[in-house]
Design a protein around this motif. Structure first.
Motif, PDB file in Angstrom:
ATOM      1  N   LEU A 108      82.310  24.755  30.980  1.00 28.25           N
ATOM      2  CA  LEU A 108      82.942  24.962  32.294  1.00 28.25           C
ATOM      3  C   LEU A 108      82.510  23.941  33.305  1.00 28.25           C
ATOM      4  O   LEU A 108      83.464  23.398  33.878  1.00 28.25           O
ATOM      5  CB  LEU A 108      82.900  26.280  32.539  1.00 28.25           C
ATOM      6  CG  LEU A 108      83.568  26.801  33.991  1.00 28.25           C
ATOM      7  CD1 LEU A 108      85.101  26.661  33.816  1.00 28.25           C
ATOM      8  CD2 LEU A 108      83.108  28.011  34.588  1.00 28.25           C
ATOM      9  N   GLN A 109      81.280  23.795  33.382  1.00 27.19           N
ATOM     10  CA  GLN A 109      81.042  22.736  34.282  1.00 27.19           C
ATOM     11  C   GLN A 109      81.608  21.140  33.956  1.00 27.19           C
ATOM     12  O   GLN A 109      81.955  20.581  34.834  1.00 27.19           O
ATOM     13  CB  GLN A 109      79.340  22.642  34.362  1.00 27.19           C
ATOM     14  CG  GLN A 109      78.765  23.798  35.068  1.00 27.19           C
ATOM     15  CD  GLN A 109      77.075  23.724  34.790  1.00 27.19           C
ATOM     16  OE1 GLN A 109      76.577  23.065  34.061  1.00 27.19           O
ATOM     17  NE2 GLN A 109      76.495  24.584  35.822  1.00 27.19           N
ATOM     18  N   LYS A 110      81.640  20.872  32.920  1.00 24.82           N
ATOM     19  CA  LYS A 110      82.106  19.775  32.330  1.00 24.82           C
ATOM     20  C   LYS A 110      83.362  19.510  32.575  1.00 24.82           C
ATOM     21  O   LYS A 110      83.803  18.677  33.105  1.00 24.82           O
ATOM     22  CB  LYS A 110      81.751  19.435  30.703  1.00 24.82           C
ATOM     23  CG  LYS A 110      82.199  18.025  30.120  1.00 24.82           C
ATOM     24  CD  LYS A 110      81.913  17.964  28.640  1.00 24.82           C
ATOM     25  CE  LYS A 110      82.400  16.893  28.142  1.00 24.82           C
ATOM     26  NZ  LYS A 110      82.307  16.607  26.608  1.00 24.82           N
ATOM     27  N   LEU A 120      85.198  16.781  34.940  1.00 22.34           N
ATOM     28  CA  LEU A 120      86.481  16.207  34.634  1.00 22.34           C
ATOM     29  C   LEU A 120      87.665  16.266  35.265  1.00 22.34           C
ATOM     30  O   LEU A 120      88.415  15.288  35.746  1.00 22.34           O
ATOM     31  CB  LEU A 120      86.783  16.418  33.015  1.00 22.34           C
ATOM     32  CG  LEU A 120      85.746  15.944  32.141  1.00 22.34           C
ATOM     33  CD1 LEU A 120      86.003  16.574  30.585  1.00 22.34           C
ATOM     34  CD2 LEU A 120      85.750  14.339  32.122  1.00 22.34           C
ATOM     35  N   ARG A 121      87.998  17.720  35.748  1.00 21.36           N
ATOM     36  CA  ARG A 121      88.999  17.938  36.657  1.00 21.36           C
ATOM     37  C   ARG A 121      88.955  17.182  37.864  1.00 21.36           C
ATOM     38  O   ARG A 121      89.789  16.448  38.306  1.00 21.36           O
ATOM     39  CB  ARG A 121      89.258  19.309  36.899  1.00 21.36           C
ATOM     40  CG  ARG A 121      90.430  19.409  37.533  1.00 21.36           C
ATOM     41  CD  ARG A 121      90.806  21.220  37.753  1.00 21.36           C
ATOM     42  NE  ARG A 121      92.070  21.414  38.657  1.00 21.36           N
ATOM     43  CZ  ARG A 121      92.676  22.137  38.361  1.00 21.36           C
ATOM     44  NH1 ARG A 121      92.686  23.159  37.254  1.00 21.36           N
ATOM     45  NH2 ARG A 121      93.806  22.467  39.060  1.00 21.36           N
ATOM     46  N   THR A 133      93.554  10.272  40.540  1.00 20.82           N
ATOM     47  CA  THR A 133      94.899  10.681  40.932  1.00 20.82           C
ATOM     48  C   THR A 133      95.229  10.305  42.714  1.00 20.82           C
ATOM     49  O   THR A 133      96.123   9.673  42.653  1.00 20.82           O
ATOM     50  CB  THR A 133      95.548  12.152  40.559  1.00 20.82           C
ATOM     51  OG1 THR A 133      95.273  12.630  39.401  1.00 20.82           O
ATOM     52  CG2 THR A 133      96.735  12.397  41.089  1.00 20.82           C
ATOM     53  N   ASN A 134      94.376  10.883  43.102  1.00 16.82           N
ATOM     54  CA  ASN A 134      94.248  10.353  44.727  1.00 16.82           C
ATOM     55  C   ASN A 134      94.249   9.088  45.000  1.00 16.82           C
ATOM     56  O   ASN A 134      95.003   8.348  45.639  1.00 16.82           O
ATOM     57  CB  ASN A 134      93.341  11.322  45.461  1.00 16.82           C
ATOM     58  CG  ASN A 134      93.592  12.644  45.382  1.00 16.82           C
ATOM     59  OD1 ASN A 134      94.781  13.174  45.507  1.00 16.82           O
ATOM     60  ND2 ASN A 134      92.557  13.492  45.501  1.00 16.82           N
TER      61      ASN A 134
END
Length: 92
Positions: free
Chosen positions: A16-18, A22-23, A30-31
């Motif tokens: 979940l942390q990874k 990544l997100r 993207t920004n």
């Protein structure tokens, strides 16, 4: 969570942390791309504006050239007329 070992829970937390990291990295990228696109659009708009200004200047210079060429033709005609008149005076 019932039926899940501590090791499995630790692995799930790591995953979940990874995925979260990544997100966040993907959102940051993207920004950055959005910013670059906005900058390129602004640059393109500025370039188009500059091209329009240069085009207008070129048109103005072409009109000025035509006007000056017309004035030169008139002056040449006047000079020729004066030369002819001077020749008539000289030979009469």
């Amino acid at each position: 969570i019932p039926g899940v070992s501590a090791e499995e829970m630790a692995d799930l937390k790591k995953m979940l942390q990874k995925e979260t990291l990544l997100r966040k990295a993907a959102e940051g990228e993207t920004n950055n791309w959005k910013i670059q696109v906005a900058e390129l659009k602004q640059s393109e708009a500025s370039a188009k504006s500059e091209i329009s200004k240069l085009h207008k200047m070129l048109e103005d210079e072409a009109h000025q050239k035509e006007k000056l060429e017309g004035e030169i033709a008139i002056l040449q005609s006047q000079l020729l007329q004066l030369s002819l008149e001077a020749d008539e005076v000289r030979y009469t």
